[in-house]
Write a protein that holds these residues in place. Structure first.
Motif, mmCIF file in Angstrom:
data_model
loop_
_atom_site.group_PDB
_atom_site.id
_atom_site.type_symbol
_atom_site.label_atom_id
_atom_site.label_comp_id
_atom_site.label_asym_id
_atom_site.label_seq_id
_atom_site.Cartn_x
_atom_site.Cartn_y
_atom_site.Cartn_z
ATOM 1 N N TYR A 1 -13.023 1.055 -5.216
ATOM 2 C CA TYR A 1 -11.560 1.135 -5.215
ATOM 3 C C TYR A 1 -11.003 0.964 -6.632
ATOM 4 O O TYR A 1 -10.019 1.610 -7.001
ATOM 5 C CB TYR A 1 -10.965 0.075 -4.300
ATOM 6 C CG TYR A 1 -11.194 0.314 -2.823
ATOM 7 C CD1 TYR A 1 -11.068 1.567 -2.261
ATOM 8 C CD2 TYR A 1 -11.520 -0.748 -1.978
ATOM 9 C CE1 TYR A 1 -11.267 1.783 -0.906
ATOM 10 C CE2 TYR A 1 -11.718 -0.550 -0.621
ATOM 11 C CZ TYR A 1 -11.592 0.706 -0.091
ATOM 12 O OH TYR A 1 -11.779 0.911 1.253
ATOM 13 N N GLY A 6 -11.476 -4.230 6.722
ATOM 14 C CA GLY A 6 -11.074 -4.885 5.486
ATOM 15 C C GLY A 6 -10.546 -3.978 4.402
ATOM 16 O O GLY A 6 -10.139 -4.460 3.334
ATOM 17 N N GLU A 49 -5.317 -3.114 -1.513
ATOM 18 C CA GLU A 49 -4.210 -3.874 -2.119
ATOM 19 C C GLU A 49 -4.711 -4.693 -3.296
ATOM 20 O O GLU A 49 -4.061 -4.744 -4.358
ATOM 21 C CB GLU A 49 -3.569 -4.776 -1.070
ATOM 22 C CG GLU A 49 -2.784 -4.019 -0.015
ATOM 23 C CD GLU A 49 -2.310 -4.908 1.117
ATOM 24 O OE1 GLU A 49 -1.312 -4.556 1.767
ATOM 25 O OE2 GLU A 49 -2.956 -5.954 1.374
ATOM 26 N N GLU A 50 -5.876 -5.319 -3.144
ATOM 27 C CA GLU A 50 -6.432 -6.143 -4.223
ATOM 28 C C GLU A 50 -6.813 -5.310 -5.443
ATOM 29 O O GLU A 50 -6.833 -5.814 -6.575
ATOM 30 C CB GLU A 50 -7.648 -6.918 -3.713
ATOM 31 C CG GLU A 50 -7.285 -8.019 -2.723
ATOM 32 C CD GLU A 50 -8.507 -8.716 -2.140
ATOM 33 O OE1 GLU A 50 -9.635 -8.221 -2.379
ATOM 34 O OE2 GLU A 50 -8.341 -9.744 -1.463
ATOM 35 N N GLU A 98 -1.321 1.304 6.901
ATOM 36 C CA GLU A 98 -2.492 1.526 7.744
ATOM 37 C C GLU A 98 -2.065 2.141 9.063
ATOM 38 O O GLU A 98 -1.069 1.733 9.657
ATOM 39 C CB GLU A 98 -3.216 0.207 8.004
ATOM 40 C CG GLU A 98 -4.452 0.327 8.879
ATOM 41 C CD GLU A 98 -5.102 -1.031 9.117
ATOM 42 O OE1 GLU A 98 -4.707 -1.698 10.111
ATOM 43 O OE2 GLU A 98 -5.971 -1.424 8.313
ATOM 44 N N LYS A 134 -7.828 -2.177 3.972
ATOM 45 C CA LYS A 134 -6.423 -2.318 3.575
ATOM 46 C C LYS A 134 -6.273 -3.442 2.553
ATOM 47 O O LYS A 134 -5.632 -3.274 1.508
ATOM 48 C CB LYS A 134 -5.540 -2.581 4.789
ATOM 49 C CG LYS A 134 -4.054 -2.703 4.445
ATOM 50 C CD LYS A 134 -3.233 -2.866 5.730
ATOM 51 C CE LYS A 134 -1.736 -2.849 5.427
ATOM 52 N NZ LYS A 134 -1.292 -4.050 4.696
ATOM 53 N N LYS A 135 -6.876 -4.588 2.831
ATOM 54 C CA LYS A 135 -6.783 -5.735 1.928
ATOM 55 C C LYS A 135 -7.452 -5.427 0.589
ATOM 56 O O LYS A 135 -6.912 -5.746 -0.480
ATOM 57 C CB LYS A 135 -7.437 -6.952 2.567
ATOM 58 C CG LYS A 135 -7.368 -8.235 1.741
ATOM 59 C CD LYS A 135 -7.908 -9.403 2.554
ATOM 60 C CE LYS A 135 -7.778 -10.717 1.788
ATOM 61 N NZ LYS A 135 -8.709 -10.773 0.640
ATOM 62 N N LEU A 136 -8.618 -4.788 0.620
ATOM 63 C CA LEU A 136 -9.329 -4.470 -0.616
ATOM 64 C C LEU A 136 -8.566 -3.446 -1.457
ATOM 65 O O LEU A 136 -8.563 -3.528 -2.695
ATOM 66 C CB LEU A 136 -10.728 -3.943 -0.287
ATOM 67 C CG LEU A 136 -11.739 -4.981 0.208
ATOM 68 C CD1 LEU A 136 -13.013 -4.290 0.677
ATOM 69 C CD2 LEU A 136 -12.062 -5.992 -0.885
#
Length: 335
Positions: free
Chosen positions: A181, A240, A246-247, A255, A242-244
Motif C-alpha cells: 500500500y 483489514g 488509511e494507515e 468500503e 480498509k485500516k491498512l
C-alpha cells in the motif's frame, strides 16, 4: 459522479431472494474433472516447478498458488464475475477519465483487467505488475513489469506517477501488505485513487440452519485458523485492508460489501449469473488454494487435499444450502 454515488449504485437487498427451482434442475458442470492432473505448459525463461501435478513459479519467494492452465481458467472466471457484479465497470473510484493518464494493476495475473482498461481508455498508460512473466501486450498503451509489488518499484520511466492503483484477489499471496500500500501511495499523483477488491473467505448463508459437518464452512474457517499462520500470508486481508489503506496515508476511504452467491440459486438474473461464475471460480480454484500450504506446512498429503475438495464439491452439488461470500471493495484517495 461522487464516490458515494458510485458505491451506492451497487446496493443489493440484505437477503437474496432464492430461485424456487434451485436444486430441482440439472446443471452443466464439469467441476468433477481431475484438477490434479498435469498439464503441458510452454517453457519459460524463468524457473518453474511441478508439484502434485500443478505448476508453480519460483521467482523471488514464489507464490503459494499454482500458475498453469487451471489457474488461468480461474483468473478468467474471476474477471468475468467482477464485470457482471460491477455492471461492466472496471473500477468504482470517481476518476474523471480525462485525468486517467497512468494506471497500475498490482498482481495483474493474466493481465485481463490491465488490457481491458488499456482497450477501453486508449489514451491511458497501463502497467501490470506481477511475479509471473507476461507476454507483450497487443495494446501499445499496456506494458508489464516483473516485480514483487511489496518491494521498491523500479519503473521504466522513473518519473511516472499513477492516477489509479488497482488490486484484486491477492489473498494469501502478499507477504507485506503495508509495504504494498505504501508503494501505491508513493508512486501515485496527488488526487489519485487506490481500489482493492477481495472475495472475503467467509462462507455464509441466510438459511436457518448450517450443517454442522459442512465442508464449505470448515474450509473457509480453516483458511484463517491454519493457512494464514502456516504460510505467513494473510488469507483474511479483506477484514483489514480498509485500516491498512488509511494507515498508508489515503483519505476519503470507503468500503463496500456485496453478496456473491456460491451457485446459481438467486432469483435475480444478475446474481444468478454471478453465482454461476462464482461456483466455477470456486471449483477451479480450491485445490490450488489448498495444495501448497497444506502439503508443505500443515502435514497433509496431496490425496487428503483432493479428498477435501471432492467432499466440498459434493456438498455444493447437492444444492441443499444457499451459500454466499462477500466481495469487499475499498477505495481511497491520495491527498
Amino acid at each position: 459522479m461522487s464516490s458515494e454515488k458510485n458505491m451506492e449504485d451497487l446496493n443489493l437487498p440484505g437477503v437474496i431472494s432464492i430461485d424456487d427451482a434451485y436444486g430441482r434442475f440439472e446443471t452443466d458442470d464439469d467441476g468433477d474433472r481431475d484438477a490434479s492432473s498435469s498439464f503441458s505448459v510452454a517453457s519459460s525463461a524463468y524457473t518453474f516447478r511441478m508439484e502434485h501435478g500443478r505448476r508453480y513459479h519460483d521467482y523471488k519467494t514464489g507464490s503459494p498458488f499454482p500458475h498453469d492452465e487451471v489457474s488461468d481458467e480461474n483468473d478468467y472466471l474471476l474477471h468475468e464475475l467482477c464485470l457482471v457484479l460491477l455492471d461492466d465497470r472496471y473500477y468504482l473510484a470517481p476518476i474523471d477519465t480525462s485525468s486517467l493518464n497512468c494506471v497500475v494493476d498490482v498482481g495483474t495475473g493474466l493481465g485481463l483487467w490491465a488490457e481491458g482498461v488499456a482497450e477501453r481508455f486508449p489514451e491511458s498508460q497501463v502497467v501490470g505488475i506481477d511475479l509471473t512473466p507476461h507476454a507483450r501486450s497487443i495494446f501499445p498503451n499496456c506494458s508489464y513489469m516483473l516485480s514483487d509489488a511489496s518491494e521498491e518499484w523500479v519503473l521504466d520511466d522513473p518519473t511516472m506517477k499513477f492516477d489509479l492503483a488497482h488490486i484484486r484477489s491477492l489473498f494469501g499471496s502478499v507477504p507485506d501488505w503495508a509495504a504494498l500500500y505504501k508503494n501505491c501511495f508513493d508512486n501515485m499523483n496527488p488526487g489519485g485513487w487506490i481500489e482493492h477488491l477481495e472475495i472475503e473467505i467467509n462462507a455464509q448463508t441466510d438459511d436457518a440452519e448450517v450443517p454442522a459437518d459442512s465442508h464449505i464452512k470448515y474450509l473457509s474457517e480453516f483458511a484463517h485458523t491454519h493457512m494464514t499462520v502456516a504460510s505467513g500470508r494473510d488469507f483474511g486481508i479483506s477484514f483489514g485492508m480498509k485500516k491498512l489503506i488509511e494507515e498508508a496515508g489515503f483519505v476519503d476511504v470507503q468500503e463496500k460489501r456485496l453478496k456473491v452467491p456460491l451457485g446459481p440459486w438467486a432469483s435475480d438474473p444478475k446474481l444468478k449469473e454471478v453465482g454461476r461464475l462464482c461456483e466455477r471460480f470456486y471449483k477451479t480454484g480450491l485445490q490450488g488454494w489448498l495444495m501448497h500450504v497444506c502439503t508443505r506446512s500443515l502435514g497433509w498429503t496431496s490425496e487428503q487435499v483432493n479428498e477435501a475438495c471432492a467432499k466440498t464439491f459434493q456438498e455444493l452439488n447437492n444444492r441443499q444450502q444457499h451459500w454466499y461470500y462477500l466481495a469487499v471493495i475499498v477505495i481511497g484517495r491520495k491527498p
